[in-house]
Design a protein around this motif. Structure first.
Motif, short mmCIF file in Angstrom:
data_model
loop_
_atom_site.label_atom_id
_atom_site.label_comp_id
_atom_site.label_asym_id
_atom_site.label_seq_id
_atom_site.Cartn_x
_atom_site.Cartn_y
_atom_site.Cartn_z
N PRO A 48 0.84 -1.20 0.00
CA PRO A 48 0.00 0.00 0.00
C PRO A 48 0.87 1.25 0.00
O PRO A 48 2.05 1.21 0.36
CB PRO A 48 -0.79 -0.11 1.31
N SER A 49 0.27 2.37 -0.36
CA SER A 49 1.01 3.64 -0.30
C SER A 49 1.35 3.94 1.16
O SER A 49 0.68 3.45 2.08
CB SER A 49 0.17 4.77 -0.89
N GLU A 50 2.35 4.74 1.37
CA GLU A 50 2.74 5.10 2.75
C GLU A 50 1.59 5.79 3.46
O GLU A 50 1.33 5.54 4.62
CB GLU A 50 3.98 5.99 2.73
N GLU A 51 0.90 6.66 2.76
CA GLU A 51 -0.22 7.40 3.35
C GLU A 51 -1.34 6.46 3.78
O GLU A 51 -1.92 6.62 4.84
CB GLU A 51 -0.75 8.42 2.34
N CYS A 52 -1.62 5.48 2.97
CA CYS A 52 -2.70 4.54 3.28
C CYS A 52 -2.30 3.61 4.43
O CYS A 52 -3.13 3.24 5.25
CB CYS A 52 -3.05 3.73 2.03
N ALA A 53 -1.03 3.23 4.49
CA ALA A 53 -0.57 2.30 5.53
C ALA A 53 -0.30 2.97 6.86
O ALA A 53 -0.33 2.31 7.91
CB ALA A 53 0.70 1.60 5.04
N ALA A 54 -0.06 4.27 6.86
CA ALA A 54 0.35 4.98 8.07
C ALA A 54 -0.53 4.76 9.29
O ALA A 54 -0.02 4.52 10.38
CB ALA A 54 0.46 6.49 7.78
N PRO A 55 -1.86 4.76 9.17
CA PRO A 55 -2.68 4.56 10.37
C PRO A 55 -2.55 3.15 10.98
O PRO A 55 -2.95 2.92 12.11
CB PRO A 55 -4.12 4.78 9.89
#
Length: 59
Positions: A48-55
């Motif tokens: 996944p993108s970093e933004e999507c995986a961050a949470p």
């Protein structure tokens, strides 16, 4: 994935309902319609993108 897309859409001529794409959530997929009208979503998992995986990851 690209070769499977080519096989089903270009060679076999199945109607493409959703073009080949990579989703931010971590899926690369496309959707075709089988001859009987059943929709087939062909999916492979990608990072996944970093933004999507961050949470969901530790910072």
């Amino acid at each position: 994935m690209d070769s499977e897309h080519r096989r089903l859409v270009v060679v076999a001529g199945l109607p493409e309902v959703l073009p080949l794409r990579t989703e931010e959530s971590g899926q690369r997929h496309f959707i075709v319609a089988a001859l009987d009208g059943v929709l087939i979503d062909v999916i492979t998992v990608v990072p996944p993108s970093e933004e999507c995986a961050a949470p969901y990851t530790d910072a």
